[in-house]
Enzyme design. Sequence first.
Site, PDB file in Angstrom:
ATOM      1  N   ASP A 198       0.828  -1.202   0.000  1.00  0.00           N
ATOM      2  CA  ASP A 198       0.000   0.000   0.000  1.00  0.00           C
ATOM      3  C   ASP A 198       0.867   1.258   0.000  1.00  0.00           C
ATOM      4  O   ASP A 198       0.467   2.292  -0.550  1.00  0.00           O
ATOM      5  CB  ASP A 198      -0.977  -0.001   1.183  1.00  0.00           C
ATOM      6  N   GLU A 211       0.281  10.874   5.474  1.00  0.00           N
ATOM      7  CA  GLU A 211       0.052   9.445   5.288  1.00  0.00           C
ATOM      8  C   GLU A 211       1.353   8.732   4.900  1.00  0.00           C
ATOM      9  O   GLU A 211       1.650   7.651   5.407  1.00  0.00           O
ATOM     10  CB  GLU A 211      -1.006   9.260   4.204  1.00  0.00           C
ATOM     11  N   GLU A 224     -11.053   6.297  -2.216  1.00  0.00           N
ATOM     12  CA  GLU A 224     -10.995   6.734  -0.818  1.00  0.00           C
ATOM     13  C   GLU A 224     -12.132   6.131   0.003  1.00  0.00           C
ATOM     14  O   GLU A 224     -11.940   5.742   1.159  1.00  0.00           O
ATOM     15  CB  GLU A 224     -11.053   8.262  -0.737  1.00  0.00           C
ATOM     16  N   GLU A 234      -9.662  -2.983  -5.936  1.00  0.00           N
ATOM     17  CA  GLU A 234      -9.626  -3.003  -4.469  1.00  0.00           C
ATOM     18  C   GLU A 234      -9.798  -4.429  -3.934  1.00  0.00           C
ATOM     19  O   GLU A 234      -9.098  -4.841  -3.016  1.00  0.00           O
ATOM     20  CB  GLU A 234     -10.703  -2.081  -3.877  1.00  0.00           C
TER      21      GLU A 234
END
Length: 235
Positions: A60, A102, A154, A224
């Site tokens: 990620d 992040e 998101e 995803e």
Amino acid sequence: MDVPGDPKTGQPSAEEEGTTTTWLRKHRHLYTAATRHPLILSIRDGTVDLDSFRRWLGQDYLFVRAFTAFLSSVLMKAWKQSGDESSDLEVLLGGLSALRDEIAWFQEEATRWGIGLSGIVPREITRGYIRFLEELMKPDMEYATVATALWAIETVYQQSFAFCLEEGSAIRPELVGACERWGNNAFGQYCHELQRIADCQLTKASKDDLERAESAFLRVLEHEVKFWEMCHEDL
Ligand SMILES: Cc1ncc(CO)c(N)n1
């Protein structure tokens, strides 16, 4: 799970609701697959294999670096296409600045888990998702399509990680930080803003534009699901 627009919950009818809400309902099966993946369920109930989490962290991180470039490309399109009256630039700029934190979080988290990020190699599924982002970054991709993709990317994370924090979860303490990063209310608010931006663009879109945006939405959900699967199954 409550998908907005369910007639039983008294949500607005199809005429009143935004296009994204219609699509969430139409594709709820795939949306649920993306937001309630077995990996997420295992994080929620505390049975998660920590190797899956470590894989997720490394892959990620690579995704998020590419995602930063994607978000910048959306920002550029917002400047050209959103109109002077809109607040789209401010919303997206907020998102971009949150990505700075992040990326720092990934770096600190990796150190905590003893993972060297510089040595991480992208897996095929990560590469595929990044290639998709690169397609979306092309100048001829409409703002409506990329705004829809951004909202979907998101929102899947927000809905997945918020579910891990909901009442009844037995989450491991070392995973709370990750879940709070995407599951918190401010991030939920940001996702609502992104949804408003996408819906606003979709009301102005041609039939062809709408088809492309819906297809981008579906492809995000598919990527995803595969991304969770890769981490969960060591693919
Ligand atoms: C794979 C993936 N999807 C969505 C997000 C949300 O930013 C993320 N960090 N990674």
